[in-house]
Design an enzyme around this catalytic site. Structure first.
Site, short mmCIF file in Angstrom:
data_model
loop_
_atom_site.label_atom_id
_atom_site.label_comp_id
_atom_site.label_asym_id
_atom_site.label_seq_id
_atom_site.Cartn_x
_atom_site.Cartn_y
_atom_site.Cartn_z
N GLY D 135 68.34 69.88 22.31
CA GLY D 135 67.94 69.27 23.58
C GLY D 135 66.53 69.69 23.96
O GLY D 135 66.02 70.72 23.50
N CYS D 136 65.91 68.91 24.81
CA CYS D 136 64.52 69.19 25.19
C CYS D 136 64.41 70.52 25.94
O CYS D 136 63.56 71.35 25.65
CB CYS D 136 63.94 68.05 26.01
SG CYS D 136 64.93 67.56 27.44
N TYR D 137 65.31 70.72 26.95
CA TYR D 137 65.28 71.98 27.69
C TYR D 137 65.61 73.15 26.77
O TYR D 137 65.00 74.22 26.85
CB TYR D 137 66.31 71.94 28.82
CG TYR D 137 65.93 71.09 30.00
CD1 TYR D 137 64.76 71.33 30.73
CD2 TYR D 137 66.77 70.06 30.43
CE1 TYR D 137 64.44 70.56 31.83
CE2 TYR D 137 66.45 69.29 31.54
CZ TYR D 137 65.28 69.55 32.25
OH TYR D 137 64.96 68.80 33.35
#
Lengths: 317, 317, 317, 317
Positions: D135-137
């Site tokens: 995921g990006c986070y």
């Protein structure tokens, strides 16, 4: 390899020019000029710039570095006073050498026309070694209307530009408290890109720029009366261009697709009730409106591939 | 106290109308209509709304609440189908009843003109109990050019609006991924506010709107040929207005000073090279462009102080 | 009427203070101080300000105007050097008089603690006539955590502020080319609001501010370990407040609802996996974070209605 | 040439993946899947895409096209139900296959762990042909803290993301009227990237994301207690990376330098008063946070140059 010096490299247009030079297979930066950063490493401007680059020197030092190609990203006054080194190709990104009429040049820039050619590659290819790079607004208006020159009347150009068009200098109208969530017209009926557009079109132009709350990008909405077949003329002019894209009927240009690129988009519309033709141009004020066009002009002057080093690919959202 | 029902209260214009009604010393909200929020407390729309307000009801329920004053913040179709209760003042914020010409009304809104008066208080004060509230773009263009009607030609209106002008409905062009850091022209030469402006001015208008990446605010840059003394006419028209401010020579309107207010600003400029007069109007599309003007119209119809409930004071930065 | 002088009236906080004073039924502005605008009419700051106001004077002149109430919207150095006129209520919006510890005051502001009381009305009501108005970040963190003082540990405050918090002075980090479409942490672990927060909470605080690309508004996300019943404590503290709103469970504060107002919102959340309590505060850095709180403090010192002149109503979208 | 199919090509991450594939010298797009655009030409997604590309097909059709490499830019449900073709490399950009713990996978995504490896090249290089893209986070938090795993405690990750991280689906919280000039925390203490970060770090994590009013870019401010030499560990980990840059002491990451790129920046700070170490990571949520990392993972799985096709050069302002 062609050696390159950039004067005024720490400003927006200077840094963007460096960006294209670094991506260019046949250009090699040998001197980065900046009076404020002289003596400091390239990373002082931006941590993405590494140690392989020479440290900053003064603009005078950069001019004297013996480069084959010089980009001037200076104030108009400094550019006007600049003495081109013999034998070098010089692209001036300021307005100092854009106006050919002596009275206009003196009135708007305090300069005298010289041996500089106006270089907008798709319409007015540069000649010789001294090239005046067009203004960002003028580029957009001319890409939209240049092919119609001689056949238009009642020209209104309503333009909107991102903040970087105003440069990095600290001033109240570039303060974020003024720009954010705002829209402000400025220099209404009195902007120096108006005579530049009029010079190329051969008719007077009513020009009003507005400052947008975005970092990059410029959109010019141009209104004219004409009996020309505008779509045919524009599609014909740009048929083989890798830089300028004429959009299909019904599709409007928008900033998002040209930001960070050297491309331009054109959209053509008609207002039936008034018989007005509307041509809209979107481009990046730092790309096709400045650094991208400067490198494109340099490529032509040096006999290199016209689009080497330019940012023309990609479909970022 | 005058009892008030707001239909379509959960949309942008509805919520803004409620904002003014709550600030109004002589209006009392008795019915908040929203088909999507019916049955839920007012705080379901916004936690700033407290329990003293009635819960939401359906729009049909709100229409039947027996209010003295109704605001219709509905789609054009719904507003066209609405049957005004006998005796009540009704202000329609949609476009359903703005066009007086039967063909135009049918073509642009699918409606038939009725007994509604067009109410733009400074220029065309409402008459009777059924009032069509002008469009946001039309308000800006008319404040700029209405006092010049009969004396202008070659009218171009280049307008730029914040996102809230597009309403709360989910659509691709209101998605933040499309709007942020973008500028996009839309409905070029084909927007339904064009015939509304033309109807009031008596001349055809070339009108192009652009979507700005800001939440609120609208700026219209209007270009005309005229031999009128524009400044004298505008200053005279608005001399006693608490809503419309004609700025001194050389000062341009900007969004930041009108956002969140019901005021409008006008700036007047001349382009010498083409003989064009440029009148620029800034207003808040949800204020003078919608809810503020709706309450102003209601005040006039009810014989109340014209600016009661309006947001006209303050100098927020 | 209480006569008012505002020193530093041309800055953001000064203009916002004037905005509240103009809306206040018992305050009357008699002197607008600004060294840069001295001698010019009020409209030179903003065309919305009309001729009924006195022209600008110097800050020294404003201080000597004999006003009952003075607002100091000056740099810390200027505020530290300011000699309060005898008998007047003075609210200092700078940081010069916020820190009570002599070493800290000297280290962060180069000042010495004096007879100034720290005034955050809901938690630490001001006493006496000399009032130090809290910092914007400190106000947000303290509204969130103040009621938990003595019962919290491991305090992290991650804060995000709109640009106007940085003031109107021209600097690179306030240039719109730096701010737009960017987010930048600054003064990481070294901001002078950290000791101010710690002073009131009685525990050290890890504080990191970030600059947002918005004009107004501030949000502080506060992380603590505590065994207190946080919701009960906060709801109890603010039960009768017209300024601070504790949101229902599951609802998070957001900038949009507090911008342009003097209100604050609090949201309370738990992270189960780590046992962390998260309290989030949103306010307007120029409202509750500066001018709104300054007027609130002045109201208390003068025995006026605590919220007179404040912007607390309305539900703008 | 390696043939490529992209499923979900019309979403943000899909279009960005196509952007990298088109720039990649050894990848050739043979199937563009999109159930909404099936049958239409590539230019229907974006006028910059020309006729040399195949028209869109359904996602099912794209899966069956026999490509050597598939990118899944689908919802978690669709990705979970997807049957990988035998012999192909598949990179899943959704969260369906990121969590290795059966209970967590079921709770957060309704899926069962399978034979997919978690691929974050600098820290956890992918193995086998089925790769779960982080995921990006999680990517930002892990780049900051992954090298410290086993030596950190009290982990708080306060993250801020541009709008495109929320995808192209129309929803209220992606409506520009909600996003513009706003900042909103969401999924506070309850976001599904928290268990993903915790899984890789081996400790629980308090994670709060905030939605920024920018189109692209993500910044994670990470707070930990540790006795490790954080700078030495991070500089050592990323010493040879062309993707991750550890900034010099005192320099903070910012969105503007990573937007539109596949690079990441790390800044390291200490808060003396609390003994907290602060590591800040900036990246583009669609670049290193999605499409760039997906192509990087594919390059590793296929034995190609790790950074082919990535956007890592340039110094756009």
């Amino acid at each position: 390899m062609v050696s390159v010096a950039i004067l005024g490299c720490a400003g927006y247009a200077g840094q963007e020019t460096l960006d294209r030079v670094l991506a260019h297979p046949e250009l090699e930066p040998v001197a980065l000029g900046s009076d404020s950063l002289a003596g400091r490493p390239a990373a002082a401007l931006d941590p993405r710039l590494d140690g392989a680059l020479p440290p900053f020197t003064t603009n005078e030092g950069a001019a004297a570095a013996g480069a084959d190609l010089l980009f001037l990203s200076l104030d108009g006054d400094e550019a006007a006073a600049f003495e081109p080194p013999s034998g070098a190709v010089v692209v001036d990104l300021s307005g100092a050498h854009r106006l050919a009429d002596a009275d206009l040049a003196r009135a708007w820039y305090g300069t005298a026309p010289g041996a500089w050619s106006y270089g907008l590659p798709e319409l007015y290819p540069p000649t010789g070694q001294l090239i005046a790079n067009p203004g960002c607004y003028a580029t957009a208006a001319l890409l939209a209307l240049g092919p119609l020159a001689g056949r238009i009347d009642n020209v209104v150009v309503d333009a909107k530009s991102g903040l970087s068009g105003a440069g990095k200098t600290l001033k109240q109208t570039s303060h974020a408290g003024f720009v954010l969530e705002n829209l402000s017209p400025y220099a209404v009926g009195a902007h120096r890109h108006a005579p530049e557009i009029a010079q190329q079109l051969g008719v007077p132009v009513c020009f009003v720029p507005h400052l947008l709350p975005v970092r990059r990008g410029l959109l010019a909405t141009c209104y004219v009366q004409t009996d020309a077949d505008v779509r045919a003329l524009l599609e014909d002019t740009y048929a083989s261009s890798a830089v300028v894209r004429v959009l299909p009927a019904g599709v409007a240009p928008e900033l998002a697709r040209v930001q960070g690129t050297d491309a331009a988009e054109l959209g053509i519309f008609a207002d039936v009730s008034t018989g007005t033709t509307i041509v809209i141009c979107a481009l990046d004020n730092l790309g096709k409106g400045a650094a991208g066009q400067a490198v494109q002009n340099a490529n032509l002057a040096l006999g290199l591939d016209e689009t080497s080093g330019l940012r023309l690919h990609g479909v970022l959202v």
